[in-house]
Design a protein around this motif. Structure first.
Motif, PDB file in Angstrom:
ATOM      1  N   GLY A 123       0.819  -1.217   0.000  1.00  0.00           N
ATOM      2  CA  GLY A 123       0.000   0.000   0.000  1.00  0.00           C
ATOM      3  C   GLY A 123       0.845   1.255   0.000  1.00  0.00           C
ATOM      4  N   TYR A 124       1.872   1.281   0.816  1.00  0.00           N
ATOM      5  CA  TYR A 124       2.716   2.479   0.873  1.00  0.00           C
ATOM      6  C   TYR A 124       3.543   2.647  -0.398  1.00  0.00           C
ATOM      7  CZ  TYR A 124       1.606   3.755   5.665  1.00  0.00           C
ATOM      8  OH  TYR A 124       0.952   4.191   6.785  1.00  0.00           O
ATOM      9  N   ILE A 125       3.919   1.559  -1.031  1.00  0.00           N
ATOM     10  CA  ILE A 125       4.606   1.684  -2.323  1.00  0.00           C
ATOM     11  C   ILE A 125       3.660   2.291  -3.348  1.00  0.00           C
ATOM     12  CG2 ILE A 125       5.589   0.374  -4.249  1.00  0.00           C
ATOM     13  CD1 ILE A 125       6.783  -1.545  -2.196  1.00  0.00           C
ATOM     14  N   ASN A 126       2.406   1.857  -3.339  1.00  0.00           N
ATOM     15  CA  ASN A 126       1.412   2.450  -4.256  1.00  0.00           C
ATOM     16  C   ASN A 126       1.253   3.944  -4.007  1.00  0.00           C
ATOM     17  OD1 ASN A 126       0.970  -0.055  -5.362  1.00  0.00           O
ATOM     18  ND2 ASN A 126      -0.927  -0.444  -4.234  1.00  0.00           N
ATOM     19  N   LEU A 127       1.393   4.345  -2.726  1.00  0.00           N
ATOM     20  CA  LEU A 127       1.241   5.754  -2.359  1.00  0.00           C
ATOM     21  C   LEU A 127       2.564   6.507  -2.417  1.00  0.00           C
ATOM     22  CD1 LEU A 127      -1.133   5.254   0.696  1.00  0.00           C
ATOM     23  CD2 LEU A 127      -1.770   6.053  -1.572  1.00  0.00           C
ATOM     24  N   THR A 128       3.610   5.839  -2.939  1.00  0.00           N
ATOM     25  CA  THR A 128       4.966   6.409  -3.121  1.00  0.00           C
ATOM     26  C   THR A 128       5.592   6.874  -1.819  1.00  0.00           C
ATOM     27  OG1 THR A 128       4.241   8.690  -3.606  1.00  0.00           O
ATOM     28  CG2 THR A 128       4.380   7.158  -5.477  1.00  0.00           C
ATOM     29  N   ASP A 129       5.201   6.270  -0.703  1.00  0.00           N
ATOM     30  CA  ASP A 129       5.857   6.554   0.577  1.00  0.00           C
ATOM     31  C   ASP A 129       6.838   5.414   0.847  1.00  0.00           C
ATOM     32  OD1 ASP A 129       6.678   7.105   3.143  1.00  0.00           O
ATOM     33  OD2 ASP A 129       4.700   7.694   3.855  1.00  0.00           O
ATOM     34  N   TYR A 130       8.042   5.550   0.280  1.00  0.00           N
ATOM     35  CA  TYR A 130       9.006   4.462   0.351  1.00  0.00           C
ATOM     36  C   TYR A 130       9.652   4.361   1.723  1.00  0.00           C
ATOM     37  CZ  TYR A 130       8.264   5.132  -4.609  1.00  0.00           C
ATOM     38  OH  TYR A 130       7.672   5.288  -5.833  1.00  0.00           O
ATOM     39  N   TYR A 131       9.631   5.439   2.470  1.00  0.00           N
ATOM     40  CA  TYR A 131      10.192   5.368   3.826  1.00  0.00           C
ATOM     41  C   TYR A 131       9.372   4.423   4.700  1.00  0.00           C
ATOM     42  CZ  TYR A 131      11.109   6.565   8.668  1.00  0.00           C
ATOM     43  OH  TYR A 131      11.387   6.489  10.005  1.00  0.00           O
ATOM     44  N   LEU A 132       8.062   4.636   4.751  1.00  0.00           N
ATOM     45  CA  LEU A 132       7.228   3.764   5.575  1.00  0.00           C
ATOM     46  C   LEU A 132       7.190   2.344   5.011  1.00  0.00           C
ATOM     47  CD1 LEU A 132       4.258   6.068   6.608  1.00  0.00           C
ATOM     48  CD2 LEU A 132       6.156   5.266   7.999  1.00  0.00           C
ATOM     49  N   ALA A 133       7.285   2.226   3.695  1.00  0.00           N
ATOM     50  CA  ALA A 133       7.366   0.890   3.104  1.00  0.00           C
ATOM     51  C   ALA A 133       8.613   0.176   3.626  1.00  0.00           C
ATOM     52  CB  ALA A 133       7.407   0.986   1.582  1.00  0.00           C
ATOM     53  N   TYR A 134       9.722   0.883   3.695  1.00  0.00           N
ATOM     54  CA  TYR A 134      10.965   0.312   4.220  1.00  0.00           C
ATOM     55  C   TYR A 134      10.818  -0.044   5.697  1.00  0.00           C
ATOM     56  CZ  TYR A 134      15.645   0.284   6.222  1.00  0.00           C
ATOM     57  OH  TYR A 134      16.769  -0.043   6.932  1.00  0.00           O
ATOM     58  N   VAL A 135      10.221   0.861   6.470  1.00  0.00           N
ATOM     59  CA  VAL A 135      10.066   0.623   7.909  1.00  0.00           C
ATOM     60  C   VAL A 135       9.278  -0.656   8.172  1.00  0.00           C
ATOM     61  CG1 VAL A 135       8.932   1.480  10.006  1.00  0.00           C
ATOM     62  CG2 VAL A 135      10.304   3.031   8.596  1.00  0.00           C
ATOM     63  N   TYR A 136       8.160  -0.822   7.471  1.00  0.00           N
ATOM     64  CA  TYR A 136       7.313  -1.985   7.743  1.00  0.00           C
ATOM     65  C   TYR A 136       7.837  -3.250   7.063  1.00  0.00           C
ATOM     66  CZ  TYR A 136       4.338   1.413   9.901  1.00  0.00           C
ATOM     67  OH  TYR A 136       3.861   2.409  10.722  1.00  0.00           O
ATOM     68  N   LEU A 137       8.683  -3.083   6.053  1.00  0.00           N
ATOM     69  CA  LEU A 137       9.384  -4.255   5.520  1.00  0.00           C
ATOM     70  C   LEU A 137      10.343  -4.805   6.566  1.00  0.00           C
ATOM     71  CD1 LEU A 137      10.450  -3.846   1.776  1.00  0.00           C
ATOM     72  CD2 LEU A 137       9.306  -5.775   2.841  1.00  0.00           C
ATOM     73  N   CYS A 138      10.988  -3.905   7.302  1.00  0.00           N
ATOM     74  CA  CYS A 138      11.880  -4.342   8.383  1.00  0.00           C
ATOM     75  C   CYS A 138      11.089  -5.078   9.463  1.00  0.00           C
ATOM     76  CB  CYS A 138      12.622  -3.146   8.974  1.00  0.00           C
ATOM     77  SG  CYS A 138      13.813  -2.398   7.841  1.00  0.00           S
ATOM     78  N   GLU A 139       9.876  -4.584   9.757  1.00  0.00           N
ATOM     79  CA  GLU A 139       9.021  -5.287  10.717  1.00  0.00           C
ATOM     80  C   GLU A 139       8.683  -6.682  10.192  1.00  0.00           C
ATOM     81  OE1 GLU A 139       7.997  -4.340  13.709  1.00  0.00           O
ATOM     82  OE2 GLU A 139       9.006  -2.405  13.596  1.00  0.00           O
ATOM     83  N   GLY A 140       8.357  -6.761   8.919  1.00  0.00           N
ATOM     84  CA  GLY A 140       8.061  -8.054   8.327  1.00  0.00           C
ATOM     85  C   GLY A 140       9.259  -8.983   8.341  1.00  0.00           C
ATOM     86  N   GLU A 141      10.438  -8.405   8.134  1.00  0.00           N
ATOM     87  CA  GLU A 141      11.654  -9.225   8.145  1.00  0.00           C
ATOM     88  C   GLU A 141      11.906  -9.820   9.523  1.00  0.00           C
ATOM     89  OE1 GLU A 141      16.003  -8.960   6.082  1.00  0.00           O
ATOM     90  OE2 GLU A 141      15.197  -7.124   6.954  1.00  0.00           O
ATOM     91  N   ARG A 142      11.642  -9.031  10.582  1.00  0.00           N
ATOM     92  CA  ARG A 142      11.790  -9.557  11.944  1.00  0.00           C
ATOM     93  C   ARG A 142      10.861 -10.747  12.171  1.00  0.00           C
ATOM     94  NH1 ARG A 142      11.618  -3.888  13.561  1.00  0.00           N
ATOM     95  NH2 ARG A 142      13.713  -3.144  14.041  1.00  0.00           N
ATOM     96  N   LEU A 143       9.628 -10.595  11.686  1.00  0.00           N
ATOM     97  CA  LEU A 143       8.670 -11.698  11.836  1.00  0.00           C
ATOM     98  C   LEU A 143       9.120 -12.924  11.040  1.00  0.00           C
ATOM     99  CD1 LEU A 143       5.252  -9.843  11.555  1.00  0.00           C
ATOM    100  CD2 LEU A 143       6.084 -11.083  13.539  1.00  0.00           C
TER     101      LEU A 143
END
Length: 1606
Positions: free
Chosen positions: A1090-1110
């Motif tokens: 969703g954030y990539i669609n909205l071109t907010d790559y910072y939050l996309a990166y932040v929550y990708l890191c959360e996903g990576e932890r999981l």
């Protein structure tokens, strides 16, 4: 002895009885206080080691998931085992003393012998329970037991509340025996050993002691212990038997008895009774909580009778209870040991937290000490006060438990009480947190205290009397120049203005600064005191304390002592001498003695003075002080500064009011809000026309960031830490300091030397590490000898959002919570489960069954009380987060003239309730409140509520209505079924529709359509005619959309951002808490998409890191679903890397994703050629299948294909950036594979996207025949589709994509036509994330065509969108255009200073940081500006910033524009080096020329940028003396400009050609001269001639004339 655990009735009386021993429950109730009862019995004292250490371990835990419920479970697992054993063996639990308990077997004297045997057996079994047991936390839990027997007295005392004690020699003996015991030992007191059956107890003698140690019971083999036991139990009055033999305690069978219930209630604390009435679980009140412990010990003289001691305890308890009640303190326990009585008093129990708790505790301690010291028969009073986090909760068993406190602070208070007798002592936390001046205390020598390893400094509280010393209240004005006062510029300006008025007008001025705790009032007035100092000014500053208000005339006493110079005198005689000199002209000698009390001098008492009344004496003093101040003010300006002015006493306020009217003085007052209505004089001062009353606001985020960097002595901190501190502090300096201290305490922060980016090892974790630095340029190391630059990092594995709040801030929140009603508390606690921001619908969903009207009223009260903010839309919330409550003036004089406050308050409440009912979003005003309230829940309760939230939110876990309600990752939920809710068929059908799974008839029109398509775009049409047809298609579509209501898109704009923030993110959060990793990962991936669609790559990166932890924490499965989730993870990682310009990482991640998606992309050229041949054959087959109208693939396959398409699109764009020849083959294969995967889906929209991508690839790669074919195919696909919402979306995409392609390829006129139509369609459809890029490209095309009027109109549209939506990227694009107008347009639309200010303000913006192409363009434009002005120092700063970003390449327009500007910076830098005759300049020039040639060779560089590149190449050639190639490049650039219609670049090329080859080459027409002549747009917009003339305002590339040759 096989006693069962039958459930007991849930009656109020039973729940009350569970808190009390049988000695009270079944005892006699008499109203006489004190009352005594005598009996015999056996006592058992059990001390359990390890609990205090465990409590400390939990209380100092860093994360919020280490709560009280785990501690309760561990404590009660062990203690309940002991309680159960005691109850089974007939004992009565008298008291729980923290981690110890006292049990009684009340029997007749002649039964003691047998019962001692029973108790020894019980003790041995208790030891057996713990012999080989280790707690869950790895702590060794062991017990030591003391036994005694004999005569015992029960003492009942109290007043409104009743307490009881057991006293007598047996009580002293059991304590003595327990103290002698070591771990796992049982000690019999001497009397107990005398009374026991020595034949059955094997003991071991203790040297030099009469007490003995029990080894075991030596029962004969014929001994029937069970029979013996039951015989003993028959002698106990309240041992369960008969029908009740299966229960542990007879009190659990009590029937309702109002009279008995009322009697029992007197023995229980009010907060416990409240929870019993509300039928709360026992664990509800169990928490790790900051409290203040007051331990009071009364030692008796030793010759007293029992009645004397009882009366003394009665008197003391009544007084102690009355004192504590005033400040919400409570007596928790009363003990009687060592010939003394101890009261455990606690301030801050749940529901009883009050402001200034520690101060009140100290004040209570002093008052209690003074009173109890006067009680007859009490020899010594000792009090210990300690503050900190302890365990407060229900400890024991279901049928017998008590509310108690356990922790190191309890032990410290008890030990201080015993080791420092006869005084009031406190620990270092109490000393530093009470807010009282240091001269109230005296540090005591350290003593080794049993059971306390490191107690820290211990202080004696000397009393709360302000008359100790004068000079101790003075404030100093020292300030560290390297640590400025941040964020208070407005307050300082206000002070300077008021100061000037005071000096010029010679009348009094009052400047009052009001702010809550932690706003920095004291720091502010110290700064003002420093600024106020002058040769002609007398600045007197004092700080008051919380007890100052209780001392009459105290403030004036301190001020006058400073005015008269008494504060520096060391002895009363010196003060006396000074006073004689100062007052001789104003006071009769006979009246000097009236100064004795106020200034602590010893003038002799006179007859005249003795006759003066107190009122007359006060009048004389005030008149004297007024005269002295009046005279002093004529000699020098008097400026009085008073900190903590809310503590000024009433008499001082009255004098100050009169002083302001009569004498010219300047008062600067800092105060917190008055707790009660201010006195009349204080109100009069606030309403005075010469008073300026200022409410201090929060400091800005930038100032908070600067403060953090100064505090840590670093130049930058991670973005994650900045967000945590800025949001957590809410702009309050004290909050920021406490959060920082808490992180430092837990060793979260790592300070290390700064390492440049180029030296850092590149990987995902550090690749986007975003440091932020303070905006203020202050030398933080001016006093340091360390010559290095430090930065701060966060320790590995730490998650700041889960860190538990510091105790100081938690205590502030608890004070607020405990002051709320139960309904308000429930609202706050339920809201805390949801998160910091939440929707009203979800809040009301998880609330218990409360009355809705009552809940709305409670919610309105919470909004008014600044617990919650309420918003009607997400946009309102964004406005709030970007704004702080600024400092403002309050005009009390004007307010006093307005209508009644009562009426205003009522109307305000109605408005608030209406606002609440209309609001959709709520947010905690302070995140600390949310964390504090969250920690109050027990684990099971939290889990249940998280599940409830998840179930509710899942219904909306999809895109918004505007965007089709599908998954953000196409077909995601079909591929991975993780939902809690069971979907009905209606819901499934709706989702199928929204995911483009339609019937064959809808998806594939019948064959006659193909004939119509052929007629629409026949082969004999020219490109120009096809362009006109396409434009006509868009025009017709626009007409139909505008005229047909059914086709028009939803009126509301896209709500996907709101869904991400209020649905998907909370779902991921709830499932993470519930440890449902697969579900949490699913929603995190949705959020990232969703954030990539909205071109907010910072939050996309932040929550990708959360996903990576999981993902790392999950067990890797071999299932298709898990493999697919991992593939999506890598695909999203590749997309983020691609968009931020990290192409190597993007390629690696995307290849991994494709492998997992069964679409492996080849690695070598041979494989590429082979795969290309295969894909060509597949392509033909897929085209045929499409014509045959075959059914679409299954849903899972569709999900896989969509991901393949996305990955392949990324791959070919990555390869297009590489100028190596073989990369073209990789690029071509990826583009073809994308088209084939799209065709396989049989989804027209995906096919159109793939065709247009392939067309762009073909044009950039020079495949002349292919690009036109695929553009036509894309248009044909949509031509005859029925005009519905989906078709409109396709047409909009085609318009946007074509405008991008035509712009990039240089077809400016067509790009403009398409751009206007795309923008018009966006206005009608409101599709997200289209407008700003459409407007940017449209504006650039108009700029290059010199259509300035239209260009400015487009920029105005862009600015309106940027401001309205607070869209940072749009703002950045706007200012980039403004800079380009300055550099190339020849006029000013926005000044350079405004553009530079935006860059400096936003360069650390978390979103802008991830749009590296835009930042590159902005930095490069500014660097060009400074280079043209030959300000090379400033040029280097921005050039180096751009240089760091230039390696991050992407295929976007703004990246290409930014890179072309960067190349211009390099060329201008070369010109400077040539002029400076730098060594190796020829080599530098050759390398630069090669770089420019490579840019032209790259597939990603569109022909649009060729003229600028060739222009730069020509300039490099002319600088190096190569005129032939210079002419060649100029001609080539001019030809391309003519083809494209690029008038802007052509005019500049013409000027350069004329400039370089004219005779005026030595005439230096500097950029500074041009800049000074640049007109404003408003000056030329209505004059076409002036607009044409701006074309001459071009920068002239200077040709350096040097002696060196190339």
């Amino acid at each position: 002895m096989n006693i069962g655990k039958a459930p007991f009735p849930d009656r109020t009386i039973v729940r009350i009885a569970a808190h009390l021993p049988d000695l009270i429950v079944f005892g006699d109730f008499t109203s006489e206080r004190p009352s005594m009862d005598y009996f015999d019995g056996v006592l058992m004292f059990v001390d359990i080691s390890g609990f205090t250490a465990m409590t400390e371990k939990f209380s100092t835990a860093m994360y919020m998931d280490r709560g009280a419920e785990q501690l309760v479970e561990i404590l009660n697992n062990h203690i309940s085992a002991i309680v159960e054993k005691v109850l089974i063996y007939g004992g009565d639990i008298l008291k729980f003393a923290g981690d110890a308990l006292l049990a009684l077997w009340k029997v007749e004297r002649n039964q003691l012998k047998n019962f001692i045997t029973v108790v020894v057996k019980c003790s041995l079994e208790i030891h057996g329970v713990f012999e080989n047991q280790e707690s869950e936390e790895g702590l060794d839990i062991r017990v030591k037991i003391g036994l005694s027997a004999g005569h015992i007295k029960k003492l009942v005392f109290g007043d409104e509340k009743s307490y009881f004690l057991v006293v007598g020699q047996a009580v002293e003996d059991v304590r003595f025996a327990q103290n002698m015991a070591q771990m796992n030992e049982i000690i019999l007191s001497p009397n107990c050993w005398q009374l026991c059956d020595r034949n059955v107890i094997e003991i071991e003698r203790i040297p030099d002691q009469r007490a003995v140690k029990v080894n075991f019971l030596k029962l004969p083999s014929t001994y029937n212990f069970d029979e013996f036991f039951m015989k003993c139990m028959s002698n106990l009055s309240y041992y369960p038997s008969g029908d009740h033999k299966n229960i542990l305690r007879l009190a659990s069978t009590l029937e309702c008895d109002p009279e008995l219930e009322m009697c029992l209630q007197k023995y229980i604390m009010g907060s416990i009774l409240k929870q019993i009435d509300d039928k709360q679980l026992r664990g509800y009140l169990s928490e790790l909580r900051p409290v203040t412990i007051v331990f009071v010990n009364l030692q008796f003289k030793g010759q007293e009778t029992a009645d004397d001691i009882a009366q003394a305890i009665q008197d003391a308890s009544v007084y102690i209870n009355s004192v504590l009640k005033t400040f919400k303190g409570q007596i928790n326990k009363v003990f009687m040991f060592d010939k003394g009585c101890s009261f455990l008093c606690v301030f801050g129990f749940p529901g009883e937290k009050a402001p200034d708790e520690i101060t009140h505790a100290l004040e209570s301690a002093i008052v209690i000490f003074d009173y109890c010291s006067q009680i007859f028969k009490i020899r010594v009073v000792s009090i210990g006060v300690a503050s900190g986090i302890v365990f407060c909760g229900i400890v024991g068993h279901a049928v017998r438990h008590e509310y108690t406190v356990i922790g190191q602070k309890v032990n410290i208070a008890a030990r201080m009480m015993m080791y420092y007798p006869g005084i009031v002592t406190c620990d270092s936390v109490t000393y530093s947190s009470c807010g009282l001046p240091s001269y109230f205390f005296k540090e005591l020598p350290k003593q080794h205290m049993k059971g306390v390893a490191e107690p820290g400094p211990v202080y004696q509280c000397l009393g709360l009397n302000e008359k100790v010393m004068f000079g101790m209240s003075a404030l100093n004005f020292y300030r560290y120049k390297g640590y400025p006062l941040l964020g208070r510029d407005k307050e300082i300006r206000l002070f300077l203005h008021t100061m000037r008025e005071f000096l010029q007008m010679r009348c009094s001025r009052v400047l009052m600064f009001q702010g809550l705790l932690g706003y920095g009032k004291s720091h502010l007035i110290r700064e003002l005191g420093f600024l106020a100092q002058d040769d002609n000014h007398r600045v007197i500053a004092i700080g008051l304390t919380k007890v100052s208000i209780n001392h009459n005339f105290h403030t004036i006493q301190l001020l006058m002592a400073s005015v008269l110079g008494l504060d520096t005198c060391k002895h009363y005689k010196e003060r006396q001498h000074h006073l004689k000199e100062k007052v001789k002209n104003w006071l009769d000698v006979e009246l000097y003695c009236i100064l004795n009390d106020i200034f602590h001098v010893q003038f002799p008492m006179t007859r005249e003075a003795s006759k003066i009344s107190e009122v007359k004496k006060q009048t004389e003093l005030e008149e004297l002080f007024m005269n002295i101040l009046s005279e002093t003010s004529r000699e020098e300006k008097l400026i009085f500064i008073i900190d903590e002015s809310q503590h000024i006493d009433i008499a001082s306020w009255k004098f100050m009011e009169e002083l302001i009217r009569k004498v010219s003085v300047f008062f600067i007052l800092a105060l917190s809000p008055f707790l009660e209505t201010p006195c009349k004089a204080a109100s009069a001062i606030m309403k005075n026309r010469n008073t300026t009353f200022v409410m201090i606001g929060e400091i800005s985020s930038k100032d908070m960031l600067s403060k953090v960097c100064f505090d840590l002595h670093v130049v930058s901190i991670p973005k994650e830490l900045e967000v945590y501190l800025v949001e957590g502090s809410c702009g309050i300096p004290f909050y920021g300091e406490e959060l920082l201290k808490n992180l430092d305490h837990h060793k979260v922060l790592i300070i290390h030397q700064y390492q440049p980016e180029e030296k850092q090892k590149k990987n995902w974790n550090v690749l986007f590490k975003n440091y932020t630095k303070p905006q203020i340029n202050v030398d933080m190391y001016s006093v340091s000898t360390i010559e290095r630059i430090d930065v701060c990092d966060i320790a590995s594995g730490v998650r700041l959002k889960n860190v538990s709040p510091p105790a100081t801030l938690k205590e502030i929140s608890l004070v607020q919570l405990d002051s709320m009603s139960l309904s308000q508390q429930m609202l706050v606690r339920c809201a805390a489960i949801i998160g910091e921001t939440f929707t009203t619908s979800l809040l009301f969903e998880i609330l218990p069954c409360w009355n809705m009207k009552m809940m709305v009223k409670a919610l309105a009260t919470l909004v008014q009380s600044s617990i919650f903010y309420c918003f009607q839309s997400h946009k309102e919330l964004r406005h709030l987060t970007n704004r702080k409550n600024a400092t403002f003036e309050v005009h009390h004089r004007s307010l006093a003239l307005q209508s009644s406050q009562k009426i205003e308050g009522l109307s305000g409440q109605i408005v608030e309730e209406n606002e609440v009912t209309q609001s959709h979003i709520l947010r905690f005003c302070k995140p600390i409140m949310q964390k504090t309230a969250y920690e109050l829940w027990l684990k099971d309760q939290k889990s249940a509520l998280h599940v409830k939230c998840a179930r509710f939110l899942e219904e909306d876990a999809h895109k918004c209505e505007h965007c089709g309600r599908g998954d953000f990752i196409p077909f995601h939920h079909f591929a991975v079924d993780i939902r809690l809710n069971t979907l009905d068929m209606e819901t499934v059908n709706k989702m199928i529709e929204t995911h483009a799974i339609r019937s064959t008839e809808t998806m594939f029109p019948y064959s006659p359509v193909n004939e119509e398509r052929a007629e629409f775009l026949s082969e004999d049409l020219s490109p120009e005619e096809i362009g006109e047809k396409i434009l006509c298609l868009f025009d017709n579509t626009l007409i139909k959309i505008s005229s047909t209501e059914e086709i028009t898109a939803p009126t509301e704009p896209c709500q996907c951002l709101e869904i991400l923030e209020y649905v998907l993110l909370p779902l991921a959060y709830h499932f993470t808490i519930l440890e449902e990793s697969s579900k949490a990962l699913y929603y995190y991936l949705e959020v990232v998409a969703g954030y990539i669609n909205l071109t907010d790559y910072y939050l996309a990166y932040v929550y990708l890191c959360e996903g990576e932890r999981l993902l790392k924490s999950m067990k890797h499965e071999k299932s298709w679903s898990f493999k697919f989730e991992v593939a999506i993870f890598y695909a999203l990682k590749g997309q983020v890397s691609f968009h931020v310009g990290q192409m190597v990482l993007a390629k690696k991640m995307t290849r991994k994703a494709l492998k997992l998606l069964n679409r492996v992309f080849p690695y070598n050229c041979f494989s590429v050629l082979l795969q290309t041949h295969i894909e060509k054959n597949k392509h033909a087959n897929y085209i045929n299948q499409k014509a045959q109208n075959l059914p679409p693939p299954q849903k899972r396959k569709m999900a896989q294909l969509y991901q393949q398409i996305s990955c392949l699109s990324t791959i070919w764009q990555i390869y297009s950036l590489d100028c190596a020849c073989h990369c073209k083959y990789f690029e071509h294969l990826a583009a073809m594979m994308q088209v084939n995967s799209a065709l396989k889906t049989q989804d027209d929209f995906e096919i159109i996207k793939a065709y247009l991508d392939y067309s762009l690839h073909s044009q950039l790669g020079g495949y002349q025949g292919l690009w036109f074919k695929y553009e036509v195919m894309a248009i044909e696909t949509i031509f005859n589709k029925p005009l519905n919402k989906e078709t409109i979306e396709m047409i909009l995409h085609v318009a946007v994509k074509l405008s991008h392609i035509k712009f990039l390829m240089g077809y400016l006129e067509l790009a403009i036509q398409l751009g206007f139509r795309a923008y018009r369609m966006w206005q009608l459809t409101k599709s997200p994330n289209i407008e700003y890029m459409v407007l940017h490209r449209l504006g650039r095309a108009l700029f290059l065509k010199n259509r300035y009027s239209k260009y400015i109109e487009v920029l105005q549209w862009m600015w309106s969108f940027a401001v309205e939506e607070e869209h940072t990227v749009s703002q950045g694009l706007f200012y980039f255009n403004c800079l380009d107008i300055l550099l190339y347009g020849g006029f000013i639309y926005r000044t350079f200073e405004e553009c530079l200010h935006f860059i400096n303000e936003k360069e650390d913006n978390k979103i802008l940081k991830f749009h590296c192409g835009l930042l590159l363009a902005l930095y490069s434009d500014v660097a060009i500006w400074f280079a043209r002005l030959e300000e090379w120092g400033s040029f280097e700063i921005f050039y180096n910033k751009a240089k760091k970003l230039v390696q991050r390449r992407s295929i976007s327009n703004i990246q290409c524009e930014g890179f072309s500007r960067y190349l211009e910076c390099q060329v201008l830098n070369l010109q400077k080096q040539i002029q400076a005759q730098t060594e190796n300049v020829q080599d530098i020039g050759v390398e630069l020329l090669k770089s420019l040639e490579n840019v032209v060779a790259q597939c990603s560089t569109g022909p649009l940028y060729y003229p600028r590149i060739y222009h730069l190449m020509a300039y490099v050639c002319i600088l190096m003396g190569d005129e032939d190639n210079c002419n060649l490049f100029l001609r080539t650039a001019l030809q391309i400009c003519d083809v494209h219609g690029n008038l802007l670049e052509r005019s500049w090329l013409t000027i350069s050609k004329k400039w370089w080859y004219s005779d005026k080459v030595n005439t230096d027409e500097s950029w500074l001269q041009i800049v000074l002549l640049l007109p404003q747009w408003d000056e030329i917009k209505l004059d076409e001639l002036k607009i044409k003339n701006v074309e001459q305002n071009k920068f002239r590339f200077k040709i350096a004339i040097t002696d060196s040759t190339f």
